[in-house]
Design an enzyme around this catalytic site. Structure first.
Site, PDB file in Angstrom:
ATOM      1  N   LYS A 151       0.668  -1.294  -0.227  1.00 34.96           N
ATOM      2  CA  LYS A 151      -0.044  -0.083  -0.264  1.00 34.96           C
ATOM      3  C   LYS A 151       0.691   1.316  -0.058  1.00 34.96           C
ATOM      4  CE  LYS A 151      -4.491  -1.603   1.785  1.00 34.96           C
ATOM      5  NZ  LYS A 151      -5.219  -1.349   2.741  1.00 34.96           N
TER       6      LYS A 151
ATOM      7  N   LYS B 292      -4.672 -10.043  -6.835  1.00 38.81           N
ATOM      8  CA  LYS B 292      -5.974 -10.098  -6.332  1.00 38.81           C
ATOM      9  C   LYS B 292      -7.082  -9.222  -6.682  1.00 38.81           C
ATOM     10  CE  LYS B 292      -6.183  -7.826  -2.239  1.00 38.81           C
ATOM     11  NZ  LYS B 292      -6.534  -7.573  -0.580  1.00 38.81           N
TER      12      LYS B 292
ATOM     13  N   LYS C  63     -11.549  -4.220  -4.202  1.00 35.57           N
ATOM     14  CA  LYS C  63     -12.398  -2.935  -4.244  1.00 35.57           C
ATOM     15  C   LYS C  63     -11.766  -1.677  -4.779  1.00 35.57           C
ATOM     16  CE  LYS C  63     -13.387  -3.659   0.550  1.00 35.57           C
ATOM     17  NZ  LYS C  63     -12.267  -3.329   1.626  1.00 35.57           N
TER      18      LYS C  63
HETATM   19  P1  TYM Z   1     -10.734  -5.714   3.559  1.00 40.14           P
HETATM   20  O1  TYM Z   1     -11.681  -4.677   3.589  1.00 40.14           O
HETATM   21  O2  TYM Z   1      -9.457  -5.321   2.445  1.00 40.14           O
HETATM   22  O3  TYM Z   1     -11.222  -7.191   2.911  1.00 40.14           O
HETATM   23  C1  TYM Z   1     -12.397  -7.643   3.584  1.00 40.14           C
HETATM   24  C2  TYM Z   1     -12.418  -9.347   3.625  1.00 40.14           C
HETATM   25  O4  TYM Z   1     -12.102  -9.738   2.310  1.00 40.14           O
HETATM   26  C3  TYM Z   1     -11.159 -10.450   2.082  1.00 40.14           C
HETATM   27  N1  TYM Z   1     -10.711 -10.391   0.510  1.00 40.14           N
HETATM   28  C4  TYM Z   1     -10.632 -11.404  -0.232  1.00 40.14           C
HETATM   29  N2  TYM Z   1     -10.782 -12.543  -0.164  1.00 40.14           N
HETATM   30  C5  TYM Z   1     -10.453 -13.426  -1.301  1.00 40.14           C
HETATM   31  N3  TYM Z   1     -10.125 -12.639  -2.407  1.00 40.14           N
HETATM   32  C6  TYM Z   1      -9.808 -11.470  -2.656  1.00 40.14           C
HETATM   33  N4  TYM Z   1      -9.456 -11.035  -3.721  1.00 40.14           N
HETATM   34  C7  TYM Z   1     -10.067 -10.729  -1.336  1.00 40.14           C
HETATM   35  N5  TYM Z   1     -10.096  -9.288  -1.153  1.00 40.14           N
HETATM   36  C8  TYM Z   1     -10.362  -9.089   0.024  1.00 40.14           C
HETATM   37  C9  TYM Z   1      -9.936 -10.014   2.986  1.00 40.14           C
HETATM   38  O5  TYM Z   1      -9.328 -11.008   3.270  1.00 40.14           O
HETATM   39  C10 TYM Z   1     -10.962  -9.822   4.382  1.00 40.14           C
HETATM   40  O6  TYM Z   1     -11.336 -10.876   5.049  1.00 40.14           O
HETATM   41  N6  TYM Z   1      -7.742  -5.637   7.378  1.00 40.14           N
HETATM   42  C11 TYM Z   1      -9.167  -6.039   7.049  1.00 40.14           C
HETATM   43  C12 TYM Z   1     -10.384  -5.468   7.619  1.00 40.14           C
HETATM   44  C13 TYM Z   1     -10.369  -5.750   9.140  1.00 40.14           C
HETATM   45  C14 TYM Z   1     -10.408  -6.982   9.922  1.00 40.14           C
HETATM   46  C15 TYM Z   1     -10.325  -6.772  11.214  1.00 40.14           C
HETATM   47  C16 TYM Z   1     -10.620  -8.209   9.330  1.00 40.14           C
HETATM   48  C17 TYM Z   1      -9.994  -4.738   9.959  1.00 40.14           C
HETATM   49  N7  TYM Z   1      -9.918  -5.426  11.482  1.00 40.14           N
HETATM   50  C18 TYM Z   1     -10.444  -7.555  12.206  1.00 40.14           C
HETATM   51  C19 TYM Z   1     -10.976  -9.265  10.365  1.00 40.14           C
HETATM   52  C20 TYM Z   1     -10.824  -8.939  11.625  1.00 40.14           C
HETATM   53  C21 TYM Z   1      -9.292  -5.636   5.426  1.00 40.14           C
HETATM   54  O7  TYM Z   1      -8.303  -4.842   5.238  1.00 40.14           O
HETATM   55  O8  TYM Z   1     -10.079  -6.196   4.711  1.00 40.14           O
END
Ligand code: TYM
Length: 330
Positions: free
Chosen positions: A113, A195, A198
């Protein structure tokens, strides 16, 4: 009582990758006995990179309504917005003070990032993992359903919990990640070496759960594949087709092996046509439920009740943490 927790950042339109990597595994656990789900919208995490105020506000509500549209059972779960529960910031700070700059700088997501920031790299981007650890450790979480890209963040969460427990006495439960074999890493439709994300500036790379149905179908039909012509799972040599097979299999529960047999004597066009229809059906179902929730006054009531539950639980935990460390007067 087993507690399952996950969060998603409201930093763009929620994608099929988010659904298959985090929401589907989360929902697969909600019918198990003696299980409680905590689901939150990680808005504090979203501001580690610049966000437009209006979009952020819109995305927060959109994500809440989408969780419900995907099938979150309110009898089993609590849904809340991270910034409405101040203990997240409070524990985040304590854990930052127990994290080392070196280990934070080594995080893959930070390194990735960091490259993309044009206005400078915020300190929040570096201290993102201790805040995420706080999200999880505040609630004595057992299991965290996430996609594969969050594995390293779960490892540092476990390390921080153990480090704190060793230093100040048993305080935190050490959580386990819950990462499904299939769907944990859905790739971009225009570049299957990256990957699906969004925040991808090219919308052809991802399917958003709220995409127009015809546009979503077109995205599947024009997904990058290869010139070999056989429908076979081979991540190394055929990443595009392997990604589409994973999406197909995850949405229908048909094993990839069976799909390979079913499409043995056909071509990419037929296969993509079928998958486009499957994705369209899936999106149509979610979108009609979404329309109901986003327009219903229930959404605010649900978020209020989730906030109150989380607030109560997390406040007690942070008081315990403060006492352990020797902060304040108690
Ligand atoms: P974020 O918002 O980037 O993504 C949310 C969830 O979606 C999963 N994900 C994917 N899984 C499969 N293929 C993909 N291409 C893909 N893109 C995203 C991510 O692995 C995630 O599970 N840090 C986290 C948010 C967060 C969180 C937490 C999660 C903050 N605090 C505590 C669990 C527990 C994040 O950036 O997710």
């Amino acid at each position: 009582m087993r507690r399952i927790l996950t969060g998603i950042q409201p930093s763009g339109h929620i994608t099929l990758g988010n659904y298959l990597g985090a929401i589907r595994p989360l929902l697969s656990l909600q019918n198990e006995e003696d299980t409680e789900l905590l689901v939150f919208i990680a808005d504090l995490h979203a501001i580690t990179v610049p966000q437009d105020r209006q979009n952020l506000k819109k995305n927060i509500k959109e994500l809440a309504a989408l969780f419900l549209a995907c099938g979150l059972d309110l009898n089993k779960s609590h849904m809340f917005i991270q910034s409405e529960v101040p203990s997240h910031n409070q524990l985040g700070w304590v854990l930052e003070c127990n994290s080392y700059i070196g280990e934070l700088e080594r995080m893959t997501q930070f390194k990735d990032k960091k490259q993309k920031q044009v206005e400078g790299v915020s300190a929040g981007l570096l201290t993102y993992p201790p805040l995420m650890a706080a999200d999880i450790l505040l609630y004595d979480t057992d299991l965290v359903p996430v996609g594969e890209d969050q594995k390293q963040h779960l490892e540092i969460t476990r390390n921080l919990a153990e480090r704190f427990n060793n230093k100040y006495g048993e305080t935190f439960k050490v959580p386990e990640p819950f990462i499904l074999k299939e769907g944990a890493r859905i790739m971009s439709l225009v570049d299957p070496s990256r990957k699906m994300s969004k925040s991808d500036p090219n919308p052809k790379g991802f399917i958003a759960l709220l995409d127009d149905i015809n546009i979503a179908k077109k995205k599947i039909k024009s997904a990058i594949t290869d010139s070999d012509g056989t429908i076979r799972y081979d991540l190394e040599n055929k990443p595009g087709i392997s990604n589409l097979l994973t999406i197909y299999s995850s949405l229908t529960n048909i094993p990839i092996k069976n799909l390979e047999i079913r499409y043995e004597n056909t071509n990419y066009q037929n296969f993509k046509e079928d998958l486009a229809n499957i994705v369209a059906d899936f999106l149509t179902k979610i979108q009609s439920k979404y329309d109901y929730y986003i327009n219903s006054g229930d959404l605010d009531l649900i978020l209020n009740s989730g906030r109150d539950y989380a607030y109560h639980y997390a406040s007690r935990k942070i008081q315990k943490v403060y006492r352990r460390i020797g902060l304040g007067r108690n």
